[in-house]
Design an enzyme around this catalytic site. Sequence first.
Site, short mmCIF file in Angstrom:
data_model
loop_
_atom_site.label_atom_id
_atom_site.label_comp_id
_atom_site.label_asym_id
_atom_site.label_seq_id
_atom_site.Cartn_x
_atom_site.Cartn_y
_atom_site.Cartn_z
N GLU A 1 -17.48 -88.59 -19.02
CA GLU A 1 -16.18 -88.23 -18.53
C GLU A 1 -15.50 -89.28 -17.64
O GLU A 1 -14.56 -89.40 -17.30
CB GLU A 1 -16.79 -87.06 -17.60
CG GLU A 1 -17.17 -85.62 -18.23
CD GLU A 1 -15.65 -85.13 -18.77
OE1 GLU A 1 -14.58 -85.49 -18.30
OE2 GLU A 1 -16.02 -84.32 -19.45
N TYR B 1 -12.31 -83.95 -10.05
CA TYR B 1 -12.44 -83.73 -11.55
C TYR B 1 -13.65 -83.75 -12.35
O TYR B 1 -14.30 -82.92 -12.58
CB TYR B 1 -11.38 -84.30 -12.31
CG TYR B 1 -11.74 -84.20 -13.96
CD1 TYR B 1 -11.34 -83.32 -14.54
CD2 TYR B 1 -12.47 -85.17 -14.42
CE1 TYR B 1 -11.67 -83.14 -15.87
CE2 TYR B 1 -12.80 -85.15 -15.86
CZ TYR B 1 -12.54 -83.87 -16.50
OH TYR B 1 -12.92 -83.91 -17.64
N ASP C 1 -7.64 -81.29 -14.95
CA ASP C 1 -7.15 -82.81 -15.36
C ASP C 1 -5.47 -82.78 -15.62
O ASP C 1 -5.30 -81.76 -15.53
CB ASP C 1 -8.15 -83.41 -16.42
CG ASP C 1 -7.63 -82.86 -17.85
OD1 ASP C 1 -7.09 -82.02 -17.98
OD2 ASP C 1 -8.06 -83.44 -18.83
N CYS D 1 -0.55 -79.40 -26.76
CA CYS D 1 0.48 -79.23 -25.56
C CYS D 1 0.55 -80.80 -24.92
O CYS D 1 0.20 -80.91 -23.72
CB CYS D 1 0.15 -78.17 -24.43
SG CYS D 1 1.39 -77.77 -23.58
N CYS E 1 4.52 -77.02 -30.52
CA CYS E 1 4.49 -75.61 -29.99
C CYS E 1 4.41 -74.60 -31.29
O CYS E 1 3.81 -73.49 -30.98
CB CYS E 1 5.90 -75.17 -29.42
SG CYS E 1 6.10 -76.03 -27.84
N CYS F 1 0.85 -73.94 -31.63
CA CYS F 1 0.16 -73.44 -30.42
C CYS F 1 -0.52 -72.00 -30.70
O CYS F 1 0.04 -71.18 -31.17
CB CYS F 1 1.09 -73.34 -29.16
SG CYS F 1 0.34 -72.86 -27.63
N CYS G 1 4.35 -68.09 -23.89
CA CYS G 1 4.52 -69.30 -23.13
C CYS G 1 5.65 -68.98 -22.24
O CYS G 1 6.57 -68.93 -22.71
CB CYS G 1 4.46 -70.49 -23.92
SG CYS G 1 4.86 -71.84 -23.22
S1 SF4 Z 1 4.14 -73.11 -26.64
FE1 SF4 Z 1 3.84 -73.57 -24.46
S2 SF4 Z 1 1.63 -73.75 -24.18
FE2 SF4 Z 1 1.76 -73.85 -26.26
S3 SF4 Z 1 2.03 -75.99 -26.97
FE3 SF4 Z 1 4.22 -75.05 -26.52
S4 SF4 Z 1 4.80 -75.67 -24.38
FE4 SF4 Z 1 2.42 -75.83 -24.64
#
Ligand code: SF4
Length: 289
Positions: free
Chosen positions: A33, A116, A134, A188, A195, A198, A203
């Site tokens: 860390e 953290y 973080d 992200c 996205c 994701c 989101c």
């Molecule tokens: S959908 Fe939202 S949470 Fe997912 S990568 Fe894109 S911006 Fe990030």
Amino acid sequence: MDSDVLIEWYRETARDLPWRRPGVSAWQILMSEIMLQQTPVVRVEPIWREWVARWPVPSAMAAAPQGEVLRAWGKLGYPRRALRLHECAQVLAREHGDEVPADVDVLLGLPGIGAYTARAVACFAYGQRVPVVDTNVRRVVARAVHGRAEAGNPATRDLGETEALLPAHIARAATFSAALMELGATICTARNPACDNCPLPSCAWISAGRPASDVVRRVQKFEGTDRQARGRLLDVLRDSTGPVERVRLDLAWTRDPGQRDRALDSLLLDGLIEQTSDGLFALAGEGSR
Ligand code: SF4
């Protein structure tokens, strides 16, 4: 935020990082860390492996001279982290039975351990339900929950906002924290969030039409900075077996003598290097050899 989906995604796709494997001790997680705070995984991994073999427990590092730890830190950058970790190892060996404590407040009292790191150790080494916040986590929460492109400056509310997202079940909360960090580190990301890949089903930032960031980003250059000058001077001392004359340092940074003096002063002030009684320069702890 759908914690089940995120945890599932993490279990299937998380990077196989050595400090995440079973059997890694809290001390070894703490070392990872500290190294990862300002240095990418790819540069940390080989040094971390060396350190685990060399200093598997705090007392092993505590017994090593400061200069040896600084040398072993190599070029991970921000070498004050190495000195603070060495101090921390000494306190752990002396006052904590050579173990890393599990309690966040006790961890916060150790040298070099901030908000953290204390929570990261409590969560990743001891499986506790604590918010681990973080830069990556702050960015994911800002986007997915609050619909903002970036998190802006750290704020005290960050901890509370992240804690509110944690699943109630303790073991799941720890995995969720790891998953949130992993999402910010791999999908992200700051500049180009992927996205399409994701795992989150919704989101807020996407729903809001991806509003632009209102954060002014400072581009941090390295070339020609005081930090680079400090690094060059430290390289000279790391590569030498004993104290060196001032001229050796002067030759390591010739582009700006004023900047070189400043870098040298700051290294002395930070305790990373020291001056011998006859005016030579050495790594911390090596001036009297
Ligand atoms: S959908 Fe939202 S949470 Fe997912 S990568 Fe894109 S911006 Fe990030």
